[in-house]
Design a protein around this motif. Sequence first.
Motif, mmCIF file in Angstrom:
data_model
loop_
_atom_site.group_PDB
_atom_site.id
_atom_site.type_symbol
_atom_site.label_atom_id
_atom_site.label_comp_id
_atom_site.label_asym_id
_atom_site.label_seq_id
_atom_site.Cartn_x
_atom_site.Cartn_y
_atom_site.Cartn_z
ATOM 1 N N TYR A 11 39.245 -66.684 -28.248
ATOM 2 C CA TYR A 11 38.496 -67.291 -29.639
ATOM 3 C C TYR A 11 39.599 -68.839 -29.036
ATOM 4 C CZ TYR A 11 37.524 -62.757 -31.551
ATOM 5 O OH TYR A 11 37.128 -61.695 -31.656
ATOM 6 N N MET A 69 52.571 -65.157 -40.088
ATOM 7 C CA MET A 69 51.460 -63.886 -40.960
ATOM 8 C C MET A 69 51.115 -62.651 -41.651
ATOM 9 S SD MET A 69 47.868 -63.047 -38.074
ATOM 10 C CE MET A 69 49.008 -62.160 -37.594
ATOM 11 N N LEU A 102 36.047 -75.875 -40.803
ATOM 12 C CA LEU A 102 35.177 -75.076 -39.561
ATOM 13 C C LEU A 102 34.006 -75.400 -39.055
ATOM 14 C CD1 LEU A 102 35.968 -73.163 -37.268
ATOM 15 C CD2 LEU A 102 34.711 -70.856 -38.429
ATOM 16 N N TYR A 130 38.058 -72.375 -31.432
ATOM 17 C CA TYR A 130 37.461 -73.607 -32.516
ATOM 18 C C TYR A 130 37.163 -74.805 -32.536
ATOM 19 C CZ TYR A 130 38.798 -68.391 -34.340
ATOM 20 O OH TYR A 130 39.003 -67.053 -34.526
ATOM 21 N N LEU A 184 49.720 -75.695 -44.957
ATOM 22 C CA LEU A 184 48.651 -74.664 -44.188
ATOM 23 C C LEU A 184 48.325 -73.296 -44.905
ATOM 24 C CD1 LEU A 184 47.351 -76.851 -42.375
ATOM 25 C CD2 LEU A 184 45.561 -77.219 -44.618
ATOM 26 N N ARG A 196 42.900 -68.488 -29.905
ATOM 27 C CA ARG A 196 43.854 -67.209 -29.726
ATOM 28 C C ARG A 196 43.510 -66.737 -29.487
ATOM 29 N NH1 ARG A 196 40.493 -65.151 -35.440
ATOM 30 N NH2 ARG A 196 42.786 -64.136 -37.013
ATOM 31 N N ARG A 204 41.812 -59.713 -43.636
ATOM 32 C CA ARG A 204 41.940 -58.455 -42.181
ATOM 33 C C ARG A 204 43.597 -59.493 -42.316
ATOM 34 N NH1 ARG A 204 41.967 -57.702 -37.267
ATOM 35 N NH2 ARG A 204 39.539 -57.551 -36.809
ATOM 36 N N SER A 205 44.117 -61.461 -42.784
ATOM 37 C CA SER A 205 45.244 -61.554 -42.179
ATOM 38 C C SER A 205 45.187 -63.040 -43.129
ATOM 39 C CB SER A 205 45.522 -62.013 -40.760
ATOM 40 O OG SER A 205 44.607 -62.680 -40.372
ATOM 41 N N LEU A 240 47.651 -66.703 -42.876
ATOM 42 C CA LEU A 240 48.370 -67.270 -42.207
ATOM 43 C C LEU A 240 48.499 -68.941 -42.940
ATOM 44 C CD1 LEU A 240 45.671 -66.491 -40.189
ATOM 45 C CD2 LEU A 240 47.152 -66.609 -38.358
ATOM 46 N N TYR A 268 37.330 -77.740 -35.561
ATOM 47 C CA TYR A 268 37.391 -78.635 -36.831
ATOM 48 C C TYR A 268 37.856 -79.637 -37.182
ATOM 49 C CZ TYR A 268 39.251 -73.414 -38.153
ATOM 50 O OH TYR A 268 39.511 -71.578 -38.205
ATOM 51 N N ASN A 319 33.952 -61.164 -37.426
ATOM 52 C CA ASN A 319 33.359 -62.626 -37.606
ATOM 53 C C ASN A 319 34.553 -63.491 -36.473
ATOM 54 O OD1 ASN A 319 34.780 -64.218 -39.542
ATOM 55 N ND2 ASN A 319 32.455 -64.084 -40.378
ATOM 56 N N GLU A 320 35.557 -63.029 -36.906
ATOM 57 C CA GLU A 320 36.509 -63.862 -37.001
ATOM 58 C C GLU A 320 36.757 -65.319 -37.051
ATOM 59 O OE1 GLU A 320 38.472 -60.453 -36.172
ATOM 60 O OE2 GLU A 320 39.738 -62.173 -35.584
ATOM 61 N N LYS A 321 36.258 -65.748 -38.139
ATOM 62 C CA LYS A 321 36.058 -67.115 -38.668
ATOM 63 C C LYS A 321 38.264 -67.379 -39.420
ATOM 64 C CE LYS A 321 31.860 -68.106 -39.621
ATOM 65 N NZ LYS A 321 30.573 -67.836 -40.782
ATOM 66 N N LEU A 322 38.336 -68.176 -38.983
ATOM 67 C CA LEU A 322 39.777 -69.192 -39.972
ATOM 68 C C LEU A 322 39.376 -69.714 -40.623
ATOM 69 C CD1 LEU A 322 42.832 -68.486 -38.095
ATOM 70 C CD2 LEU A 322 42.065 -67.229 -38.840
ATOM 71 N N THR A 323 39.018 -69.727 -42.221
ATOM 72 C CA THR A 323 39.595 -70.105 -43.517
ATOM 73 C C THR A 323 40.385 -70.804 -44.007
ATOM 74 O OG1 THR A 323 36.964 -69.026 -43.590
ATOM 75 C CG2 THR A 323 38.397 -70.210 -45.248
ATOM 76 N N PHE A 324 40.945 -72.359 -44.306
ATOM 77 C CA PHE A 324 41.314 -72.714 -44.301
ATOM 78 C C PHE A 324 41.683 -73.233 -46.254
ATOM 79 C CE2 PHE A 324 44.789 -73.841 -41.123
ATOM 80 C CZ PHE A 324 44.451 -73.081 -39.856
ATOM 81 N N GLY A 325 42.570 -73.619 -46.723
ATOM 82 C CA GLY A 325 42.812 -74.590 -47.526
ATOM 83 C C GLY A 325 42.778 -75.873 -47.468
ATOM 84 N N LEU A 331 41.665 -78.537 -43.074
ATOM 85 C CA LEU A 331 40.943 -78.673 -42.127
ATOM 86 C C LEU A 331 39.201 -77.647 -42.321
ATOM 87 C CD1 LEU A 331 43.570 -77.607 -40.492
ATOM 88 C CD2 LEU A 331 42.442 -79.251 -39.568
ATOM 89 N N TYR A 346 32.657 -72.487 -34.122
ATOM 90 C CA TYR A 346 33.479 -71.435 -32.990
ATOM 91 C C TYR A 346 32.939 -70.425 -31.727
ATOM 92 C CZ TYR A 346 32.819 -67.148 -35.915
ATOM 93 O OH TYR A 346 31.985 -65.671 -36.393
ATOM 94 N N GLY A 378 41.865 -64.847 -42.480
ATOM 95 C CA GLY A 378 40.551 -64.026 -41.250
ATOM 96 C C GLY A 378 40.694 -62.551 -41.859
ATOM 97 N N TYR A 401 50.417 -72.345 -42.082
ATOM 98 C CA TYR A 401 50.624 -73.348 -41.065
ATOM 99 C C TYR A 401 51.611 -74.647 -41.955
ATOM 100 C CZ TYR A 401 47.517 -71.077 -37.835
ATOM 101 O OH TYR A 401 46.981 -70.554 -36.438
#
Lengths: 112, 111
Positions: free
Chosen positions: A31, B48, A45, A33, B88, A94, B31-32, B34, A35, B96-102, A43, A48, B92, B36
């Motif tokens: 994977y 995580m 996206l 990405y 941060l 990833r 799923r998870s 994380l 950002y 779709n395995e996207k990672l969305t951040f705040g 951040l 990806y 996830g 940072y």
Amino acid sequence: DAGITQSPRHKVTETGTPVTLRCHQTENHRYMYWYRQDPGHGLRLIHYSYGVKDTDKGEVSDGYSVSRSKTEDFLLTLESATSSQTSVYFCAIRDREGTEAFFGQGTRLTVV
Amino acid sequence: EDKVVQSPLSLVVHEGDTVTLNCSYEVTNFRSLLWYKQEKKAPTFLFMLTSSGIEKKSGRLSSILDKKELFSILNITATQTGDSAIYLCAVGNFGNEKLTFGTGTRLTIIP
């Protein structure tokens, strides 16, 4: 560092010109990405990839395209740069589902 | 659309204080989660948390995940000036395995 290289690290370009940012990894991670980071937005996206030639849009994909022709390279292209695309761009990789992502050092892009 | 909200946006404390950073989320097929830390350059991974690992600790840092209430906290005890950074939170999801951040919390530690 996790074997991620972004290039260039800094770029100044003029409005309307095309720009390509490169993310190169030596980890063979599936994977990748892109950002962008802006004050007050964290951040966000852009796009990806989940494999060679497999890409999908993120939340701020308008004005950007990507390509991944090899596992190790993920290119981000601004077809016609605008001032609103001035930002710091981070690439992340990833290994597999449900694992942590590792970030490159970032590219600071200024569109004048 | 997936959503991650962090609070406070910024925090200034004195060295030695304990701080708690918050992260709430709305995500389909969670799923998870994380955490940072970002100093001047790239974000670096801290923890995580998943359904099978809802508490993590490393030195003065610890984190818990409340899957029922959809939030996580990051605690830092006996803060040091080196803890000054943006923290941060990302989530996830399956599929779709996207990672969305705040948007992050900017923590400043005053000597």
